[in-house]
Design a protein around this motif. Structure first.
Motif, PDB file in Angstrom:
ATOM      1  N   SER A 182      -5.358   2.788   0.424  1.00 44.03           N
ATOM      2  CA  SER A 182      -4.322   3.218   1.368  1.00 44.03           C
ATOM      3  C   SER A 182      -4.089   4.716   1.304  1.00 44.03           C
ATOM      4  O   SER A 182      -3.373   5.264   2.133  1.00 44.03           O
ATOM      5  CB  SER A 182      -3.028   2.461   1.144  1.00 44.03           C
ATOM      6  N   ASN A 221     -10.093  -0.389   1.549  1.00 45.63           N
ATOM      7  CA  ASN A 221      -8.866  -0.924   0.959  1.00 45.63           C
ATOM      8  C   ASN A 221      -8.020   0.140   0.282  1.00 45.63           C
ATOM      9  O   ASN A 221      -7.037  -0.185  -0.369  1.00 45.63           O
ATOM     10  CB  ASN A 221      -9.217  -2.019  -0.040  1.00 45.63           C
ATOM     11  N   LYS A 274       0.808  -1.212   0.000  1.00 47.53           N
ATOM     12  CA  LYS A 274       0.000   0.000   0.000  1.00 47.53           C
ATOM     13  C   LYS A 274       0.843   1.264   0.000  1.00 47.53           C
ATOM     14  O   LYS A 274       0.316   2.360   0.141  1.00 47.53           O
ATOM     15  CB  LYS A 274      -0.921  -0.021   1.221  1.00 47.53           C
ATOM     16  N   TYR A 291      -6.583  -0.308  -6.645  1.00 45.07           N
ATOM     17  CA  TYR A 291      -6.665  -1.323  -5.595  1.00 45.07           C
ATOM     18  C   TYR A 291      -8.105  -1.503  -5.124  1.00 45.07           C
ATOM     19  O   TYR A 291      -8.445  -2.515  -4.528  1.00 45.07           O
ATOM     20  CB  TYR A 291      -5.810  -0.914  -4.384  1.00 45.07           C
TER      21      TYR A 291
END
Ligand code: FAD
Ligand code: SF4
Ligand code: SF4
Ligand code: SF4
Lengths: 490, 188
Positions: free
Chosen positions: B80, B78, A337, B23
């Protein structure tokens, strides 16, 4: 098509009359779109670039891909193949308009062959989906790019992606055994083989690796898989000097130790992940993630111990080593991330995908990490050094206020300076994210001796220049003005 | 910028923070039902950006692509970069509805002929999207409705339904159940 009145739509080169109907005849009505909203969305990927296609088509069979290319080739229509659109350099941005070939419907895993250690997949299969399917067999598809959650196998081949495990298991190119490719004229060719070794003439399959959709459309791939190792031991080492972390990396590699992960994070990266996802990493100048894996615990212990010793030689402290899978998963999640977290590093700043990856010889790792910060300071932007450094790869990103024009000028200078340095030490423009548009100017300088050969290959395989035109060797010399930017700057 | 979307301008910094990594999209149930890039959360963020910068003209199609959402928050949980995806979608929905576009595709609707006015839906709706109108007839506000289906599941008269095409209508769920049972039987 009823494009909007805004310049971004007016810039669309007049498309071929009847294009949408012609495509619908090939793939059916529901698999083609040309609404401005769809064109707008498919005009971007994860890069700073934006340019609109004329239509999007989602083929459901290899025959449909062939038919589309036959049609495009005889009408001189650009075709830009797209996997997940996670490319960071504008590879899938249709700079000359044309058709976006969305490969995500071709997403079947065709064969899992543990006894032959390969898997055969369609190009649109997502990396994580493949690994999920392999797990019950005790196997994995190893490169593990951070984007594995979305990136397609076709896109990974076309960019020669690599990742956290590439230091031990290699990049995508090391996993490619064979593939089926639809060429510009619509013909279907079988390349490579299914065997681990092959010395049968030109390695044309390898030519497709990293070709970024400019030489053919990969529709199927046979990829090497490896058994999941029984033991994995991970450690995190803290450093007060970035250079010392860099020196540790080069010595670990040169010592013959075999890490399965060797990842660097500098303080900008650490702060960003801690701010965005509260990972609780130690607030130090640099962190090194080390991992060893294997089926014999003593051997894994031995590798980790050697890496630890080397790190300590360079003043590493707080080295935390563990076999705990949960802990490892948490750290990996944080690492995956990182790119997005960087956008939260400083209020008003965004993380832009520029000068985003390069590779330098191991001995230059420490110097490179410091250089990145010096160049950023000079150009009034923030940069970070992190990445799968064990495989020689260094990632940066440019953090800036993307709404200010002068920041973009700073970014342009920073990108130029970084790549001048990378070239001067014998490094390369991209380790794994590809060239596309934003790295093309630097890449053309690096490859000036071979541009003629590259151009000749392109001409031979795609004489009408329909496959992702205007990229790599044909990309504009200034990335900043190559397309509209996805950000509005004043 | 079109006057109607002025209020969205405050999201500009958040939309710049979105790195467009994608993502968020493999986990999006809406994307599972409509697997085009334009149906992903990442695309919704892009489309809102297009509206507020004026790059994109509003249209019914744009309104649908932005507003079709089940507010499950899989995307933002989800993300980030912590982009507040559903807050942005909700406000964009309101702006699009105000500009005259329909934003009700994933919203529930109450069939007045079947409704027995028990107001179960009013009390179960966490989004406070169902309110009785001046005649006492419960009505779903398509802007506020988050398409969770709780009202439809709890309505004793079967008066509330969700539209076909997103995998959540009664008929689609019945079919899914049948397919699952058949698959199970084959495995046996
Ligand atoms: C958050 C984030 C993290 C990332 N981390 C990594 C990382 O760790 N390592 C790494 O290597 N990369 C990384 N990337 C970059 C990116 O994910 C890779 O380049 C990936 O390989 C792109 O795959 P894709 O399916 O998204 O391809 P796309 O972006 O859709 O396409 C990229 C290029 O490949 C071509 N292409 C796609 N499919 C085909 C096909 N079937 N046939 C021919 N050409 C094709 C396209 O034309 C285009 O030129 C990251 C990206 C993001 C957003
Ligand atoms: S919303 Fe978050 S997860 Fe989705 S594309 Fe943007 S940054 Fe990535
Ligand atoms: S909240 Fe909406 S956009 Fe986000 S994952 Fe759920 S359905 Fe998709
Ligand atoms: S679907 Fe959910 S959010 Fe919508 S009205 Fe019913 S209970 Fe409320």
């Amino acid at each position: 098509m009823t494009p909007g009145n805004h310049p971004i739509f007016r810039k669309v080169i007049p498309m071929k009359e009847g294009l949408v109907q012609d495509l619908q005849e090939i793939v059916g009505e529901d698999a083609v779109r040309d609404d401005p909203a769809d064109l707008y969305v498919y005009g971007s990927d994860s890069s700073v670039h934006c340019a609109l296609p004329w239509a999007i088509v989602r083929p459901g069979t290899v025959e449909e891909v062939q038919e589309i290319l036959r049609y495009a080739n005889s009408n001189g229509i650009p075709v830009v193949t797209r996997g997940a659109g996670s490319g960071m350099s504008g590879q899938a941005v249709p700079i000359q308009g044309g058709i976006i070939l969305d490969m995500k419907r071709l997403n079947k895993i065709l064969e899992i062959s543990p006894e032959n250690t390969y898997v055969r997949v369609q190009a649109g299969v997502v990396d994580d989906d493949l690994n999920r399917a392999l797990k019950p067999y005790g196997f994995m598809y190893p490169p593990a790019p951070a984007s594995s959650r979305i990136a397609t196998i076709g896109g990974e081949i076309a960019n020669n992606a690599s990742g956290t495990r590439s230091v031990k298991y290699g990049a995508t190119r090391d996993c490619v055994l064979g593939m089926k490719v639809v060429m510009a004229d619509g013909s279907l060719v079988n390349l490579g083989s299914t065997t681990r070794v092959e010395a049968s003439g030109y390695q044309v399959d390898r030519l497709m690796v990293g070709s970024e959709g400019t030489l053919g459309v990969i529709v199927e791939a046979t990829m090497k898989i490896v058994p999941i190792p029984k033991y994995r031991c991970m450690g995190v080492a803290c450093f007060n000097e970035l250079e010392e972390a860099g020196d540790t990396i080069s010595e670990i590699i040169a010592s013959g130790t075999q890490p399965s992960v060797l990842e660097l994070m500098d303080n900008v990266a650490i702060t960003a992940v801690n701010t965005a996802i509260d990972l609780g990493l130690p607030d130090v100048e640099a962190l090194l993630f080390i991992e060893a894996d294997g089926n014999v615990k003593e051997a894994v212990d031995y590798e980790i111990e050697r890496m630890k010793e080397i790190a300590e030689k360079y003043n590493a402290f707080g080295i935390d080593i563990s076999y705990d899978a949960e802990k490892r998963t948490k750290l990996f999640k944080g690492r995956k991330k990182l790119f997005a977290s960087l956008s939260r590093y400083k209020e008003g700043y965004s993380c832009t995908s520029l000068a985003d990856d390069m590779a330098v010889p191991y001995s230059r790792m420490a110097e490179m990490a410091r250089k990145i910060h010096d160049i950023a300071d000079r150009n009034d932007v923030i940069m970070t050094a992190y990445g799968h450094c064990g495989s020689g790869c260094v990632h940066t990103k440019i953090l800036m206020d993307p709404t200010r024009k002068e920041q973009w000028e700073g970014a342009r200078n920073a990108v130029r300076e970084i790549y001048e340095y990378v070239r001067s030490v014998g490094g390369t423009t991209s380790a794994e994210h590809g060239i596309g548009l934003s790295k093309a100017p630097a890449w053309k300088k690096e490859k000036q001796d071979s541009l003629e050969i590259i151009g000749a290959i392109k001409k031979a395989l795609d004489p009408n220049n329909i496959l992702n035109p205007g990229k790599l060797q044909d990309a504009p010399d200034d990335w900043l003005t190559a397309t509209d930017l996805r950000y509005k700057a004043e | 910028m079109t006057a109607n979307f002025k209020d969205l301008e405050k999201w500009s910094p958040e939309l710049n923070i979105c790195i467009r990594c994608g993502y968020c999209y493999e986990l999006c149930p809406l994307y599972k039902a409509h697997p085009w890039e334009s149906d992903t959360p990442r695309a919704k963020m892009l489309l809102v950006y297009g509206l507020l910068t004026g790059d994109l003209e509003p249209s019914q199609h744009v309104a649908e692509k932005i507003s079709e959402c089940f507010f499950c928050k899989n995307c933002e949980n989800n993300c980030s970069a912590n982009v507040p995806v559903t807050d942005i979608i909700k406000e964009a929905k309101a702006a699009l509805a105000e500009a005259g576009y329909e934003v009700d595709r994933t919203a529930s609707t109450v069939d007045e002929d079947l409704c027995c006015r028990c107001y179960t839906c009013v009390s179960v709706c966490k989004a406070e999207a169902v309110e009785p109108d001046e005649d006492g007839q419960p009505v779903v506000d398509p802007v506020e409705c988050e398409g969770c289906g709780v009202c439809a599941a709890s309505c004793p008269s079967g008066a509330i339904s969700q539209k076909d095409g997103f995998g959540v209508s009664r008929e689609e769920l019945r079919q899914l159940l049948l397919d699952t049972l058949r698959k199970g039987a084959q495995v046996e």
